[in-house]
Design a protein around this motif. Structure first.
Motif, PDB file in Angstrom:
ATOM      1  N   MET A 254      -2.169 -17.527  -7.938  1.00  0.00           N
ATOM      2  CA  MET A 254      -3.421 -16.753  -8.140  1.00  0.00           C
ATOM      3  C   MET A 254      -3.936 -16.327  -9.496  1.00  0.00           C
ATOM      4  SD  MET A 254      -1.968 -13.725  -5.301  1.00  0.00           S
ATOM      5  CE  MET A 254      -0.399 -13.411  -6.090  1.00  0.00           C
ATOM      6  N   GLU A 255      -5.138 -15.891  -9.672  1.00  0.00           N
ATOM      7  CA  GLU A 255      -5.606 -15.752 -10.967  1.00  0.00           C
ATOM      8  C   GLU A 255      -5.493 -14.329 -11.157  1.00  0.00           C
ATOM      9  OE1 GLU A 255      -6.656 -17.956 -12.937  1.00  0.00           O
ATOM     10  OE2 GLU A 255      -6.649 -19.435 -11.335  1.00  0.00           O
ATOM     11  N   PRO A 256      -5.220 -13.976 -12.786  1.00  0.00           N
ATOM     12  CA  PRO A 256      -4.772 -12.682 -13.001  1.00  0.00           C
ATOM     13  C   PRO A 256      -5.931 -11.487 -12.620  1.00  0.00           C
ATOM     14  CG  PRO A 256      -4.450 -14.053 -14.930  1.00  0.00           C
ATOM     15  CD  PRO A 256      -5.019 -14.968 -13.850  1.00  0.00           C
ATOM     16  N   ASP A 257      -7.079 -11.998 -12.802  1.00  0.00           N
ATOM     17  CA  ASP A 257      -8.237 -10.999 -12.423  1.00  0.00           C
ATOM     18  C   ASP A 257      -8.372 -10.603 -10.793  1.00  0.00           C
ATOM     19  OD1 ASP A 257      -9.134 -13.740 -11.682  1.00  0.00           O
ATOM     20  OD2 ASP A 257     -11.491 -12.929 -11.965  1.00  0.00           O
ATOM     21  N   TYR A 258      -7.725 -11.835  -9.969  1.00  0.00           N
ATOM     22  CA  TYR A 258      -7.818 -11.459  -8.514  1.00  0.00           C
ATOM     23  C   TYR A 258      -6.627 -10.562  -8.236  1.00  0.00           C
ATOM     24  CZ  TYR A 258      -6.492 -12.349  -3.534  1.00  0.00           C
ATOM     25  OH  TYR A 258      -6.270 -12.458  -2.312  1.00  0.00           O
ATOM     26  N   VAL A 259      -5.441 -10.652  -9.039  1.00  0.00           N
ATOM     27  CA  VAL A 259      -4.297  -9.563  -8.725  1.00  0.00           C
ATOM     28  C   VAL A 259      -4.717  -8.094  -9.203  1.00  0.00           C
ATOM     29  CG1 VAL A 259      -1.766  -9.177  -9.351  1.00  0.00           C
ATOM     30  CG2 VAL A 259      -2.484 -11.560  -8.836  1.00  0.00           C
ATOM     31  N   ALA A 260      -5.571  -8.164 -10.363  1.00  0.00           N
ATOM     32  CA  ALA A 260      -5.772  -6.862 -10.865  1.00  0.00           C
ATOM     33  C   ALA A 260      -6.585  -6.161  -9.860  1.00  0.00           C
ATOM     34  CB  ALA A 260      -6.550  -7.071 -12.258  1.00  0.00           C
ATOM     35  N   LYS A 261      -7.385  -6.771  -9.007  1.00  0.00           N
ATOM     36  CA  LYS A 261      -8.332  -5.978  -8.238  1.00  0.00           C
ATOM     37  C   LYS A 261      -7.653  -5.170  -7.081  1.00  0.00           C
ATOM     38  CE  LYS A 261     -12.066  -9.171  -8.245  1.00  0.00           C
ATOM     39  NZ  LYS A 261     -13.099 -10.093  -7.413  1.00  0.00           N
ATOM     40  N   PHE A 262      -6.199  -5.808  -6.898  1.00  0.00           N
ATOM     41  CA  PHE A 262      -5.346  -5.050  -5.896  1.00  0.00           C
ATOM     42  C   PHE A 262      -4.850  -3.914  -6.544  1.00  0.00           C
ATOM     43  CE2 PHE A 262      -6.015  -9.175  -3.721  1.00  0.00           C
ATOM     44  CZ  PHE A 262      -5.859  -8.691  -2.264  1.00  0.00           C
ATOM     45  N   ILE A 263      -4.571  -4.000  -7.768  1.00  0.00           N
ATOM     46  CA  ILE A 263      -3.947  -2.911  -8.588  1.00  0.00           C
ATOM     47  C   ILE A 263      -4.718  -1.711  -8.743  1.00  0.00           C
ATOM     48  CG2 ILE A 263      -2.638  -2.314 -10.871  1.00  0.00           C
ATOM     49  CD1 ILE A 263      -1.910  -5.149 -11.005  1.00  0.00           C
ATOM     50  N   VAL A 264      -5.945  -2.053  -9.101  1.00  0.00           N
ATOM     51  CA  VAL A 264      -6.936  -1.014  -9.724  1.00  0.00           C
ATOM     52  C   VAL A 264      -7.580  -0.189  -8.145  1.00  0.00           C
ATOM     53  CG1 VAL A 264      -7.484  -1.835 -11.725  1.00  0.00           C
ATOM     54  CG2 VAL A 264      -9.128  -2.543  -9.967  1.00  0.00           C
ATOM     55  N   ASN A 265      -7.352  -1.000  -7.025  1.00  0.00           N
ATOM     56  CA  ASN A 265      -7.803  -0.611  -5.794  1.00  0.00           C
ATOM     57  C   ASN A 265      -6.855  -0.029  -4.816  1.00  0.00           C
ATOM     58  OD1 ASN A 265     -10.889  -0.873  -5.802  1.00  0.00           O
ATOM     59  ND2 ASN A 265     -10.300  -3.052  -6.230  1.00  0.00           N
ATOM     60  N   ALA A 266      -5.481   0.192  -5.401  1.00  0.00           N
ATOM     61  CA  ALA A 266      -4.288   0.352  -4.653  1.00  0.00           C
ATOM     62  C   ALA A 266      -4.399   1.629  -3.857  1.00  0.00           C
ATOM     63  CB  ALA A 266      -3.105   0.649  -5.613  1.00  0.00           C
ATOM     64  N   GLY A 267      -4.149   1.611  -2.600  1.00  0.00           N
ATOM     65  CA  GLY A 267      -4.450   2.870  -1.620  1.00  0.00           C
ATOM     66  C   GLY A 267      -3.021   3.564  -1.677  1.00  0.00           C
ATOM     67  N   ASN A 268      -2.725   3.870  -0.218  1.00  0.00           N
ATOM     68  CA  ASN A 268      -1.614   4.771  -0.149  1.00  0.00           C
ATOM     69  C   ASN A 268      -0.168   3.888   0.248  1.00  0.00           C
ATOM     70  OD1 ASN A 268      -2.830   7.122  -0.633  1.00  0.00           O
ATOM     71  ND2 ASN A 268      -3.697   7.189   1.607  1.00  0.00           N
ATOM     72  N   SER A 269      -0.289   2.878   0.692  1.00  0.00           N
ATOM     73  CA  SER A 269       0.604   1.938   1.043  1.00  0.00           C
ATOM     74  C   SER A 269       1.758   1.722  -0.108  1.00  0.00           C
ATOM     75  CB  SER A 269       0.296   0.677   1.620  1.00  0.00           C
ATOM     76  OG  SER A 269      -0.465   0.830   2.814  1.00  0.00           O
ATOM     77  N   PHE A 270       3.085   1.584   0.162  1.00  0.00           N
ATOM     78  CA  PHE A 270       3.882   1.590  -0.949  1.00  0.00           C
ATOM     79  C   PHE A 270       4.149   0.164  -1.097  1.00  0.00           C
ATOM     80  CE2 PHE A 270       8.642   0.397  -1.652  1.00  0.00           C
ATOM     81  CZ  PHE A 270       8.338   0.767  -3.069  1.00  0.00           C
ATOM     82  N   ILE A 271       4.047  -0.813  -0.409  1.00  0.00           N
ATOM     83  CA  ILE A 271       4.161  -2.374  -0.695  1.00  0.00           C
ATOM     84  C   ILE A 271       2.873  -3.110  -0.748  1.00  0.00           C
ATOM     85  CG2 ILE A 271       5.084  -4.660  -0.186  1.00  0.00           C
ATOM     86  CD1 ILE A 271       7.498  -3.143  -1.434  1.00  0.00           C
ATOM     87  N   ILE A 272       2.387  -3.482  -1.638  1.00  0.00           N
ATOM     88  CA  ILE A 272       1.268  -4.294  -1.614  1.00  0.00           C
ATOM     89  C   ILE A 272       1.318  -5.639  -2.098  1.00  0.00           C
ATOM     90  CG2 ILE A 272      -1.303  -4.294  -2.744  1.00  0.00           C
ATOM     91  CD1 ILE A 272      -0.877  -1.299  -3.195  1.00  0.00           C
ATOM     92  N   VAL A 273       1.037  -6.349  -1.403  1.00  0.00           N
ATOM     93  CA  VAL A 273       1.356  -7.736  -1.594  1.00  0.00           C
ATOM     94  C   VAL A 273      -0.164  -8.643  -1.467  1.00  0.00           C
ATOM     95  CG1 VAL A 273       2.406 -10.179  -0.943  1.00  0.00           C
ATOM     96  CG2 VAL A 273       3.311  -7.780  -0.332  1.00  0.00           C
ATOM     97  N   PRO A 274      -0.641  -8.889  -2.647  1.00  0.00           N
ATOM     98  CA  PRO A 274      -1.896  -9.540  -2.722  1.00  0.00           C
ATOM     99  C   PRO A 274      -1.935 -10.979  -2.293  1.00  0.00           C
ATOM    100  CG  PRO A 274      -1.248  -8.872  -5.217  1.00  0.00           C
ATOM    101  CD  PRO A 274      -0.105  -8.847  -4.103  1.00  0.00           C
TER     102      PRO A 274
END
Length: 244
Positions: free
Chosen positions: A201-221
């Motif tokens: 994965m590219e860093p900017d792709y992963v970053a989108k999941f971080i800045v848009n993190a919701g309520n779930s504990f585990i987030i797997v991009p």
């Protein structure tokens, strides 16, 4: 598009490739950013080269391994953060770590102990009514112990379990804790490793999941990595032992 907000994010380990992309994306959402790293010169160069709004960024020196400095670091923050991202990480090849404890120790210090030290301080400051979210970057390597990377994986497994407990501890204050469980990323920490190109994965792709993190504990991009995550969790030990 810029969105107006008065919120501030503190990024610990802000010199990583993913963290740098988070700086850009948080700024795009109107956040002020406190970017903390041991290498402040590199951060300042990144800000200048990418023509980022320096008035919205505060560059701070932070050393995850220097536990004694953490309380002072937090106390002297120009503003207490709404969001905290722990992105510091260190990786040594498993074979090298087995033979040289110094590499093992540094992974423990940066990936787990340093995180617990600073995040305990941040989380236990009940006077900071701004705090609404803590995000930690973990790894698929910490889901199951595998012979190719179990030492690094053990530090990430410990960090994930810490975040799980912290989430429960902070739930009464309505503070969300997220663990980003991440697979291969095209970053300097993975440079030189033999990785499956179709899974990188590219860093900017992963970053989108971080800045848009919701309520779930585990987030797997990434859907592929999400499937791998669930398979790893249920795979019998006899089959895990056959994995590299």
């Amino acid at each position: 598009m810029n969105q107006k907000t008065n919120k501030t994010v503190l990024i610990l380990g802000a010199n990583s490739d993913v963290a740098k992309q988070c700086i850009i994306q948080y700024l795009e959402r109107g956040f002020s950013v406190m970017a903390a790293s041991r290498n402040t010169v590199s951060l300042e160069q990144f800000i200048e080269e990418n023509h980022l709004d320096a008035s919205k960024i505060t560059v701070l020196h932070f050393n995850a391994e220097d536990f004694d400095s953490h309380q002072k670091f937090y106390d002297e923050l120009p503003v207490k953060p709404h969001i905290v991202l722990y992105a510091a990480g260190f990786l040594v090849d498993n074979e090298k770590a087995l033979k040289d404890f110094n590499g093992t120790k540094q992974m423990m210090l940066v990936n787990y102990m340093g995180a617990v030290s600073i995040l305990n301080i941040i989380a236990m400051d009940e006077s900071n009514t701004n705090l609404e979210r803590i995000i930690g970057l973990s790894s698929l390597s910490g889901v199951r112990g595998r012979k190719s990377n179990f030492i690094y994986g053990s530090t990430k497994a410990a960090f994930t379990q810490y975040l799980a407990g912290l989430r429960q501890e902070l739930s009464s204050r309505k503070i969300i804790v997220n663990a980003l469980v991440i697979g291969y990323i095209r970053t300097k920490i993975n440079k030189g490793l033999q990785l499956n190109e179709s899974l990188i994965m590219e860093p900017d792709y992963v970053a989108k999941f971080i800045v848009n993190a919701g309520n779930s504990f585990i987030i797997v991009p990434n859907f592929k990595w999400k499937m791998i995550y669930y398979i790893l969790r249920i795979l019998p030990e006899s089959l895990v032992a056959k994995l590299p």
